[in-house]
Design a protein around this motif. Structure first.
Motif, PDB file in Angstrom:
ATOM      1  N   LEU A  61       1.132  -0.651   0.111  1.00  0.00           N
ATOM      2  CA  LEU A  61      -0.091  -0.167  -0.041  1.00  0.00           C
ATOM      3  C   LEU A  61       1.123   0.722  -0.027  1.00  0.00           C
ATOM      4  CD1 LEU A  61      -2.887  -0.806   2.218  1.00  0.00           C
ATOM      5  CD2 LEU A  61      -2.904  -0.740  -0.136  1.00  0.00           C
ATOM      6  N   ILE A  62       1.960   1.356   0.685  1.00  0.00           N
ATOM      7  CA  ILE A  62       3.220   1.966   0.696  1.00  0.00           C
ATOM      8  C   ILE A  62       3.833   2.228  -0.560  1.00  0.00           C
ATOM      9  CG2 ILE A  62       4.330   3.578   2.315  1.00  0.00           C
ATOM     10  CD1 ILE A  62       3.829   1.808   4.701  1.00  0.00           C
ATOM     11  N   VAL A  63       4.072   1.929  -0.905  1.00  0.00           N
ATOM     12  CA  VAL A  63       4.341   1.580  -2.163  1.00  0.00           C
ATOM     13  C   VAL A  63       3.906   2.234  -3.100  1.00  0.00           C
ATOM     14  CG1 VAL A  63       6.292  -0.093  -4.443  1.00  0.00           C
ATOM     15  CG2 VAL A  63       7.272   0.177  -1.181  1.00  0.00           C
ATOM     16  N   SER A  64       2.713   1.512  -3.295  1.00  0.00           N
ATOM     17  CA  SER A  64       2.166   1.511  -4.823  1.00  0.00           C
ATOM     18  C   SER A  64       1.679   3.367  -4.575  1.00  0.00           C
ATOM     19  CB  SER A  64       0.541   1.152  -4.074  1.00  0.00           C
ATOM     20  OG  SER A  64      -0.579   1.541  -2.888  1.00  0.00           O
ATOM     21  N   MET A  65       0.499   3.709  -3.471  1.00  0.00           N
ATOM     22  CA  MET A  65       0.448   5.440  -3.316  1.00  0.00           C
ATOM     23  C   MET A  65       1.979   5.668  -3.745  1.00  0.00           C
ATOM     24  SD  MET A  65      -2.237   5.854  -2.818  1.00  0.00           S
ATOM     25  CE  MET A  65      -2.558   4.386  -3.970  1.00  0.00           C
ATOM     26  N   LEU A  66       3.505   5.454  -3.467  1.00  0.00           N
ATOM     27  CA  LEU A  66       4.253   6.762  -3.439  1.00  0.00           C
ATOM     28  C   LEU A  66       4.654   6.338  -5.106  1.00  0.00           C
ATOM     29  CD1 LEU A  66       7.027   5.420  -0.692  1.00  0.00           C
ATOM     30  CD2 LEU A  66       5.842   7.680  -0.995  1.00  0.00           C
ATOM     31  N   GLY A  67       4.077   5.731  -5.450  1.00  0.00           N
ATOM     32  CA  GLY A  67       4.575   5.416  -7.574  1.00  0.00           C
ATOM     33  C   GLY A  67       3.375   6.118  -7.427  1.00  0.00           C
ATOM     34  N   SER A 109      11.584   7.490 -10.622  1.00  0.00           N
ATOM     35  CA  SER A 109      13.244   7.267 -11.728  1.00  0.00           C
ATOM     36  C   SER A 109      14.009   7.344 -11.163  1.00  0.00           C
ATOM     37  CB  SER A 109      12.167   8.280 -12.948  1.00  0.00           C
ATOM     38  OG  SER A 109      12.630   9.219 -12.746  1.00  0.00           O
ATOM     39  N   ASN A 110      14.047   8.726  -9.870  1.00  0.00           N
ATOM     40  CA  ASN A 110      15.317   8.615  -9.616  1.00  0.00           C
ATOM     41  C   ASN A 110      15.783   8.562  -7.984  1.00  0.00           C
ATOM     42  OD1 ASN A 110      16.610   9.900 -12.245  1.00  0.00           O
ATOM     43  ND2 ASN A 110      15.223  11.507 -11.726  1.00  0.00           N
ATOM     44  N   TRP A 111      14.676   8.549  -8.313  1.00  0.00           N
ATOM     45  CA  TRP A 111      14.999   7.383  -6.786  1.00  0.00           C
ATOM     46  C   TRP A 111      15.937   6.449  -6.533  1.00  0.00           C
ATOM     47  CZ3 TRP A 111       9.291   7.441  -3.391  1.00  0.00           C
ATOM     48  CH2 TRP A 111       9.626   8.457  -3.502  1.00  0.00           C
ATOM     49  N   ASP A 112      16.287   5.996  -5.506  1.00  0.00           N
ATOM     50  CA  ASP A 112      17.688   5.080  -5.606  1.00  0.00           C
ATOM     51  C   ASP A 112      17.301   5.260  -3.211  1.00  0.00           C
ATOM     52  OD1 ASP A 112      17.878   7.267  -2.649  1.00  0.00           O
ATOM     53  OD2 ASP A 112      20.555   7.912  -3.505  1.00  0.00           O
ATOM     54  N   ILE A 113      17.924   3.136  -2.827  1.00  0.00           N
ATOM     55  CA  ILE A 113      17.509   2.843  -1.641  1.00  0.00           C
ATOM     56  C   ILE A 113      16.942   3.722  -0.368  1.00  0.00           C
ATOM     57  CG2 ILE A 113      17.378   1.006  -0.229  1.00  0.00           C
ATOM     58  CD1 ILE A 113      18.874  -0.461  -2.507  1.00  0.00           C
ATOM     59  N   PRO A 114      18.005   4.174  -0.270  1.00  0.00           N
ATOM     60  CA  PRO A 114      17.747   5.480   0.753  1.00  0.00           C
ATOM     61  C   PRO A 114      16.117   6.317   0.446  1.00  0.00           C
ATOM     62  CG  PRO A 114      20.464   5.821   0.234  1.00  0.00           C
ATOM     63  CD  PRO A 114      19.541   4.288  -1.209  1.00  0.00           C
ATOM     64  N   ASP A 167       5.121  16.127   0.364  1.00  0.00           N
ATOM     65  CA  ASP A 167       5.956  16.290  -1.054  1.00  0.00           C
ATOM     66  C   ASP A 167       7.294  16.218  -1.497  1.00  0.00           C
ATOM     67  OD1 ASP A 167       6.339  17.592  -3.270  1.00  0.00           O
ATOM     68  OD2 ASP A 167       6.539  19.818  -3.076  1.00  0.00           O
ATOM     69  N   PHE A 168       7.258  15.289  -1.911  1.00  0.00           N
ATOM     70  CA  PHE A 168       8.360  13.997  -2.310  1.00  0.00           C
ATOM     71  C   PHE A 168       8.777  14.730  -3.520  1.00  0.00           C
ATOM     72  CE2 PHE A 168       6.237  10.739   0.265  1.00  0.00           C
ATOM     73  CZ  PHE A 168       7.532  11.364   1.492  1.00  0.00           C
ATOM     74  N   SER A 169       7.858  16.048  -4.478  1.00  0.00           N
ATOM     75  CA  SER A 169       8.738  16.450  -5.680  1.00  0.00           C
ATOM     76  C   SER A 169      10.516  16.948  -5.571  1.00  0.00           C
ATOM     77  CB  SER A 169       7.210  16.765  -5.945  1.00  0.00           C
ATOM     78  OG  SER A 169       7.608  18.434  -4.956  1.00  0.00           O
ATOM     79  N   GLY A 170      10.521  17.530  -4.417  1.00  0.00           N
ATOM     80  CA  GLY A 170      11.570  17.809  -4.983  1.00  0.00           C
ATOM     81  C   GLY A 170      13.033  17.068  -4.772  1.00  0.00           C
ATOM     82  N   GLU A 171      14.486  17.025  -4.946  1.00  0.00           N
ATOM     83  CA  GLU A 171      15.101  16.298  -5.284  1.00  0.00           C
ATOM     84  C   GLU A 171      15.754  16.322  -3.761  1.00  0.00           C
ATOM     85  OE1 GLU A 171      17.485  14.089  -7.641  1.00  0.00           O
ATOM     86  OE2 GLU A 171      16.222  14.940  -8.707  1.00  0.00           O
ATOM     87  N   LEU A 210      16.190  -0.440 -10.275  1.00  0.00           N
ATOM     88  CA  LEU A 210      16.861  -1.699  -9.325  1.00  0.00           C
ATOM     89  C   LEU A 210      15.974  -1.750  -8.280  1.00  0.00           C
ATOM     90  CD1 LEU A 210      18.228  -3.890  -8.540  1.00  0.00           C
ATOM     91  CD2 LEU A 210      20.262  -2.246  -7.551  1.00  0.00           C
ATOM     92  N   VAL A 211      15.544  -1.036  -7.362  1.00  0.00           N
ATOM     93  CA  VAL A 211      15.014  -0.931  -6.957  1.00  0.00           C
ATOM     94  C   VAL A 211      13.367  -1.274  -6.679  1.00  0.00           C
ATOM     95  CG1 VAL A 211      14.197   0.255  -4.482  1.00  0.00           C
ATOM     96  CG2 VAL A 211      16.098   1.199  -5.231  1.00  0.00           C
ATOM     97  N   ARG A 212      12.622  -1.062  -7.842  1.00  0.00           N
ATOM     98  CA  ARG A 212      11.609  -1.943  -8.049  1.00  0.00           C
ATOM     99  C   ARG A 212      11.678  -3.441  -8.102  1.00  0.00           C
ATOM    100  NH1 ARG A 212       7.512   1.426 -12.638  1.00  0.00           N
ATOM    101  NH2 ARG A 212       9.806   0.599 -13.936  1.00  0.00           N
ATOM    102  N   TYR A 213      12.652  -3.223  -9.602  1.00  0.00           N
ATOM    103  CA  TYR A 213      12.647  -4.686  -9.257  1.00  0.00           C
ATOM    104  C   TYR A 213      12.848  -5.585  -8.054  1.00  0.00           C
ATOM    105  CZ  TYR A 213      15.584  -8.808 -11.403  1.00  0.00           C
ATOM    106  OH  TYR A 213      16.260 -10.183 -10.956  1.00  0.00           O
TER     107      TYR A 213
END
Length: 511
Positions: A99-105, A111-116, A231-235, A382-385
Motif C-alpha cells: 500500500l505504501i509503495v503503490s501510493m508513492l508510485g 525514477s531518480n530514487w535510490d534505495i535510501p 511532497d516528495f517532488s523535490g530532488e 533496481l529498487v522496483r525490480y
C-alpha cells in the motif's frame, strides 16, 4: 494547502462517508479474525476505496499502481488458503508495504530514487499517516456542526416529535399490554432481551467492534490525506558524496581475489568431489553440511557490498568488472549453499526452515541478476525490480502452501517413518499438511508395534475435527475446510484406533 487537500476537505461528505463505510467493513472483516476469508474482502475493499479516492482528486491510475493492487489481492487470496500463521502475518506486512509503495508510485515520480530515498520516503509517509490519523474525527465534528446549522430547525422538529411520542407511549403501552396476553408476553421477552443485565456480557464485544471500526475509519482517511499532503517532488540530496573509484577498485580487487579462490575450492571439492582430496577424517557429507549458514550470510552481504559500491563510488569500467566478478563468485557461493542443503535434506528430509532456505537463495540469485544489469544499464529501476521480485517470489511461495508440499515430499521420501518424523508433521506443520497426512501416513503404521503413533494420529485428527466444527464465513479458510474434511474421513475409516488415543484413556480414567 494544495489542490488535493482542498478537494478532500471540501468533499468530506464523500471522503468521510466512504471512510466510515470502510471502517464498518473493516470491523466486520478484522474483529478477532485477522486470518479468515474476510481478509480477502478487506484487501479488495482497501484497493477499491483508494481507487475511488484517487479518481476523486482527478488523478489517473498508473499501470504500476494497478500491478500493486493485484499483488495486494493475491496476498488476500494467499491468507485464505493457508493455515500457516507466520505466513499469514507476513501477508499482513506485505499488504501494508505494498500500500505504501503503490501510493508513492501513484503520487510521485520515483525514477531518480535510490534505495535510501525509498526507505526515507516510506518512513515519512508512514509517520505522516499516524500524524493525520485523527484528522478525520476533527473533520467529522466540523461537518456535523455545519449540518446542524443548516438543518437546525428540522432536527428540533424531529426531537420534539420523538419526545411527544415517548410521552404518549407512557399512557398507551400499559393499555395495550393489559388488553392482550400474547402482546404482553412478546413485549416482556423483548424488554428482557434489551435489559442491561443481558447486554453487560456483550459490552466488551460492542466496544471492540466500535474501536476496530474507528481504527479502519481513521487509518484509511489519514493514509490518503497523508499521500496528498506530503511532497516528495523535490530532488533529495545524497546522503554522502561519491568517492574516487580507486578506493572501490582497491577494495573490490582484494575481496575479488579471495572470492575467486573460495569459488575454485567449491567447484573442485563440492561439485566435483572426486577431483580433489579432503582432509583426513572428513567425509563429503560432513563437508557438505558444514558452513551452510555462513555462505548464505556472505551471499546476502555481497549483494549489499556491490550495491554500496555502486552508490558510493564514481562510475569506472574497472570497478564494474571487479563488481561483476564478485557477483559471479556470489552465484557460486549460492549454488554451493543450495547443494549443501540439498545433500542435507536428502538425509534428514524437509522442514519449513530448509524449504525457506531454498526459496531465499533463489530470490537472492534473482536480485543479484538485477544488480548485474544495473551495473551496466544506467537508469535501470533496481529498487522496483527488487520489490517486485521479492513480493512475487514470496507470493508464489505462499500460494504453493509450503506445509502441504513439505508433508508430501517427506511422505514420498521417508522409507521408515519414525515417531519424530510423524511428530514434526502433525505438530510442526500447519493444517495445510493434514490432507497429505490423512492420505499417506497410515501406510507406515501397519505393524502392531506402532500403536503409539496410531494414537497420535487419531488424537491429531480428532482435535482438528473438534476445533473446526462450525466454520462460518468470517473465519472460513480453505485449509481449515480441507483439514476438517480429511479429519472426518480419517476418524471414520480408523475408528478402531481410538483405543490408542489420549481421549480413550482420559475417558477410561474418568470412569
Amino acid at each position: 494547502m494544495n489542490y488535493k487537500e482542498q478537494t478532500i476537505r471540501s468533499n468530506f461528505k464523500f471522503f468521510g462517508g466512504i471512510s466510515i463505510l470502510y471502517g464498518l467493513l473493516f470491523a466486520f472483516c478484522m474483529y478477532r479474525n485477522l486470518f479468515g476469508a474476510t481478509f480477502l474482502v478487506y484487501a479488495i475493499a482497501t484497493v477499491y476505496v483508494l481507487d475511488l479516492f484517487i479518481r476523486k482528486v482527478d488523478l489517473k491510475i498508473k499501470k504500476e499502481t494497478k500491478m500493486y493492487y493485484m499483488l495486494i489481492i493475491v496476498c488476500g487470496i494467499s491468507t485464505c488458503i493457508t493455515s500457516n500463521k507466520p505466513l499469514q502475518f507476513l501477508n499482513w506486512c506485505c499488504v501494508i508495504g505494498l500500500l505504501i509503495v503503490s501510493m508513492l508510485g501513484q503520487f510521485f515520480d520515483k525514477s531518480n530514487w535510490d534505495i535510501p530515498s525509498y526507505v526515507v520516503n516510506s518512513v515519512i509517509l508512514f509517520i505522516t499517516t499516524i500524524g493525520y490519523s485523527f484528522l478525520s474525527i476533527k473533520e467529522t465534528e466540523n461537518f456535523i456542526k455545519r449540518e446542524e446549522r443548516r438543518e437546525n430547525k428540522k432536527v428540533s422538529f424531529v426531537i420534539i416529535g420523538v419526545l411527544v411520542a415517548l410521552g404518549s407511549l407512557l399512557i398507551i403501552l400499559p393499555l395495550l399490554i393489559s388488553s392482550d396476553m400474547i402482546f404482553r408476553k412478546v413485549f416482556e421477552s423483548l424488554t428482557g432481551w434489551l435489559s442491561f443485565e443481558k447486554m453487560v456480557p456483550n459490552i466488551q464485544t460492542v466496544l471492540g467492534i466500535l474501536i476496530t471500526a474507528l481504527l479502519g475509519f481513521v487509518l484509511i482517511y489519514g493514509f490518503f490525506y497523508a499521500c496528498c499532503r506530503v511532497d516528495f517532488s523535490g530532488e533529495r540530496q545524497r546522503i554522502v558524496e561519491r568517492c574516487h573509484p580507486i578506493i572501490g577498485i582497491s577494495f573490490s580487487a582484494v575481496i575479488g581475489v579471495i572470492y575467486l579462490l573460495y569459488s575454485a575450492i567449491q567447484i573442485v571439492y563440492l561439485f566435483f568431489g572426486n577431483a580433489g582430496s579432503l582432509p583426513e577424517g572428513i567425509t563429503y557429507s560432513q563437508y557438505a553440511r558444514e558452513g551452510f549458514w555462513q555462505l548464505v550470510a556472505v551471499a546476502a552481504l555481497n549483494i549489499i557490498i556491490v550495491m554500496l559500491c555502486m552508490y558510493l563510488f564514481e562510475e569506472n569500467k574497472y570497478l564494474k568488472i571487479l563488481l561483476t566478478i564478485i557477483c559471479g563468485c556470489t552465484f557460486v557461493m549460492m549454488a554451493s549453499a543450495a547443494y549443501r542443503m540439498y545433500l542435507y535434506v536428502s538425509i534428514y528430509h524437509l522442514t519449513i526452515l530448509r524449504l525457506l532456505v531454498f526459496w531465499f537463495l533463489l530470490i537472492l540469485a534473482l536480485i543479484m541478476g538485477g544488480v548485474i544489469v544495473s551495473i551496466y544499464k544506467k537508469g535501470f529501476q533496481l529498487v522496483r525490480y527488487i520489490i517486485l521480485t521479492s513480493v512475487c517470489g514470496y507470493l508464489i511461495f505462499t500460494m504453493a502452501r509450503p506445509d502441504y508440499q513439505i508433508a508430501k515430499y517427506n511422505m514420498e521420501h521417508i522409507q521408515d517413518m519414525r515417531a519424530e518424523d510423524l511428530s514434526y508433521m502433525i505438530y510442526g506443520l500447519s493444517l495445510d499438511a493434514a490432507p497429505v497426512i490423512a492420505e499417506k501416513a497410515y501406510d507406515y503404521l501397519s505393524g502392531d508395534d506402532n500403536y503409539n503413533m496410531k494414537g497420535q494420529l487419531y488424537d491429531y485428527f480428532r482435535t482438528i475435527a473438534d476445533n473446526n466444527e462450525e466454520i462460518y464465513f468470517r473465519k472460513a479458510n480453505y485449509s481449515r475446510i480441507k483439514a476438517k474434511t480429511a479429519a472426518d474421513v480419517y476418524i471414520k475409516e480408523h475408528a478402531e484406533d481410538s483405543i490408542y488415543s489420549a481421549y480413550y484413556y482420559g475417558d477410561y480414567e474418568y470412569q
